[in-house]
Design a protein around this motif. Structure first.
Motif, PDB file in Angstrom:
ATOM      1  N   HIS A 129       0.802  -1.220   0.000  1.00  0.00           N
ATOM      2  CA  HIS A 129       0.000   0.000   0.000  1.00  0.00           C
ATOM      3  C   HIS A 129       0.842   1.280   0.000  1.00  0.00           C
ATOM      4  O   HIS A 129       0.334   2.368  -0.257  1.00  0.00           O
ATOM      5  CB  HIS A 129      -0.996  -0.004   1.170  1.00  0.00           C
ATOM      6  N   ASP A 151     -10.202  -1.020   2.815  1.00  0.00           N
ATOM      7  CA  ASP A 151      -9.039  -1.518   3.555  1.00  0.00           C
ATOM      8  C   ASP A 151      -9.490  -2.024   4.912  1.00  0.00           C
ATOM      9  O   ASP A 151     -10.451  -1.509   5.487  1.00  0.00           O
ATOM     10  CB  ASP A 151      -8.047  -0.342   3.745  1.00  0.00           C
ATOM     11  N   ASP A 155      -4.409   3.012   8.041  1.00  0.00           N
ATOM     12  CA  ASP A 155      -3.239   3.497   7.286  1.00  0.00           C
ATOM     13  C   ASP A 155      -2.954   4.983   7.513  1.00  0.00           C
ATOM     14  O   ASP A 155      -2.553   5.708   6.597  1.00  0.00           O
ATOM     15  CB  ASP A 155      -3.400   3.210   5.775  1.00  0.00           C
ATOM     16  N   ASP A 238      -7.124  -1.754  -1.013  1.00  0.00           N
ATOM     17  CA  ASP A 238      -6.223  -2.715  -0.371  1.00  0.00           C
ATOM     18  C   ASP A 238      -6.986  -4.035  -0.323  1.00  0.00           C
ATOM     19  O   ASP A 238      -8.087  -4.095   0.237  1.00  0.00           O
ATOM     20  CB  ASP A 238      -5.850  -2.218   1.037  1.00  0.00           C
TER      21      ASP A 238
HETATM   22 MN    MN Z   1      -3.636  -0.641   3.456  1.00  0.00          MN
END
Ligand code: MN
Length: 320
Positions: A129, A151, A155, A238
Motif C-alpha cells: 500500500h 481496507d 493506514d 487494499d
Molecule cells: Mn492498506
C-alpha cells in the motif's frame, strides 16, 4: 491468419489480454482511455512481504476476465462493458531497484505522471500500500480530489520508526497533499488497525469511516450517499479490505471483512452517480501467502468490473 476469438490460455499475459504498450512517452499516440501499470514494490511492508509478485499473478488471473473482442457482457445489468469503443493498454511495470524504497516511489510517481499527461486513466496494480503514496502525488494536476479507500486498516500512522513512506501511512500522506481534501475509508476493522490518536486525526480531517460490519449491513446506494460530493475521486483498494475468506493471499489478512458484492456494487454506484474517477490502485496481493489463487481472481475480477463502470460513466459524460 488469426482466428477471430480470444483464447486466454494462449499468448503472453497482459492485464485482461489487452494490448501492451510499454513506452510511456508515446502513450498519447495510442489514444488509450485506461493505462494499466504494475508497481512490483513491496519494500514498504511491515509484516509478510511478497506483494511485489502481485502484478504478474493478477495479470495471469485476469486473462479469464478479458474483454476479448466483444467486451464483457454483464447479464444481470444487461450491459456490455469495455467494448470496442474503449481503448485499454497495459504499460507493463515500473522498473524497480532492489532495496531502495524511495527511489522506487520516485520512479512510480514519474511513470504515473506520464500516464496522466497522456490523458489516460491510470490503473495501478501493487505492490504494497506504500505505492499509493507516489501514485496519489502524481495526480496533482487535479484539485479537490476525494480519496476513497477500501481496507481493513486505517493506514494513518505518522512515521513508525521514522519511516513516513511505508504501507502504514498512505492515507496520512494523502491527507497532507493539497490536491486531496476529502476522504472515505471503508472496511476498517479489528484491533491493532491503528492507534486511537490516528483515528482521532482521521476524524479531525473529516474522513468518513465505515467499518466492514457496517458496510456489509448497508446497501451500496446508502454507502454511495455517504461519499461526499467532489470534482474528482481517486480510489485505493487494499485487497485486505475484503474478508480473509476471499483474500487470504495478502500480508495482513483479516476476518470480518467486506464482501465482494458490497465493494463491487459500491464502485458501480460511485461511477453511476457520484462523478469522475481519475484513477485507482489495487494493492497488497501477495500470492505466496495462499496458493488457492482466490485472492488474485478477486482482485482481477473487481478491477475489470471497475474499469467497465469507469468507462461507461466516461462515455455517458461524453454523450456517447
Ligand atoms: Mn492498506
Amino acid at each position: 491468419m488469426a482466428e477471430k476469438f480470444f483464447a486466454p490460455i494462449s499468448g503472453i499475459c497482459s492485464f485482461g489480454g489487452i494490448p501492451i504498450h510499454e513506452d510511456l512517452d508515446t502513450l498519447a499516440s495510442t489514444g488509450a482511455d485506461i493505462a494499466v501499470l504494475g508497481v512490483p514494490n513491496d519494500l514498504g511492508t511491515c509484516w509478510h512481504n511478497g506483494s511485489k509478485f502481485g502484478p504478474k499473478r493478477v495479470r495471469e488471473s485476469s486473462m479469464v476476465f478479458t474483454p476479448g473482442i466483444d467486451g464483457c457482457y454483464d447479464w444481470e445489468r444487461d450491459e456490455v462493458y469495455l467494448g470496442e469503443d474503449c481503448k485499454l493498454v497495459d504499460c507493463g511495470d515500473v522498473t524497480m531497484v532492489t532495496g531502495d524504497l524511495l527511489e522506487n516511489h520516485k520512479r512510480t510517481e514519474e511513470a504515473v505522471r506520464k500516464i496522466v499527461k497522456s490523458g489516460a486513466i491510470p490503473v495501478i496494480i501493487g505492490g504494497d500500500h506504500a505505492v499509493t503514496i507516489p501514485v496519489a502525488k502524481a495526480m496533482d494536476s487535479y484539485k479537490n480530489i476525494c480519496a476513497i479507500q477500501f481496507d481493513a486498516h486505517l493506514d494513518w500512522s505518522f512515521a513508525p520508526g521514522g519511516q513516513k513512506y511505508s504501507h502504514n501511512s498512505p492515507m496520512r500522506r494523502i491527507s497532507e497533499m493539497e490536491h486531496f481534501d476529502r476522504m472515505v475509508q471503508i472496511g476498517i476493522r479489528g484491533l491493532g488497525s491503528s492507534r486511537k490518536s490516528d483515528f482521532d486525526d482521521a476524524r479531525a480531517y473529516g474522513s468518513v469511516l465505515i467499518s466492514a460490519k457496517k458496510a456489509n449491513s448497508m446497501t451500496p446506494q446508502e454507502i454511495a450517499a455517504m461519499i461526499p460530493d467532489a470534482d474528482y475521486y481517486y480510489v485505493t483498494i487494499d485487497i485486505d479490505g475484503f474478508d480473509a475468506g476471499i483474500a487470504m493471499a495478502t500480508g495482513t489478512p483479516a476476518p470480518g471483512g467486506l464482501t465482494y458484492d458490497i465493494v463491487n456494487d459500491t464502485l458501480y454506484e460511485l461511477c453511476k452517480k457520484r462523478g469522475k474517477v481519475i484513477g485507482f490502485d489495487l494493492v497488497e496481493v501477495a500470492p505466496s501467502c495462499d496458493s488457492s489463487e482466490v485472492t488474485e481472481r478477486t482482485a482481477a475480477m473487481l478491477m475489470v468490473n471497475f474499469m467497465g463502470y469507469i468507462m461507461k460513466a466516461k462515455k455517458e459524460r461524453e454523450g456517447k
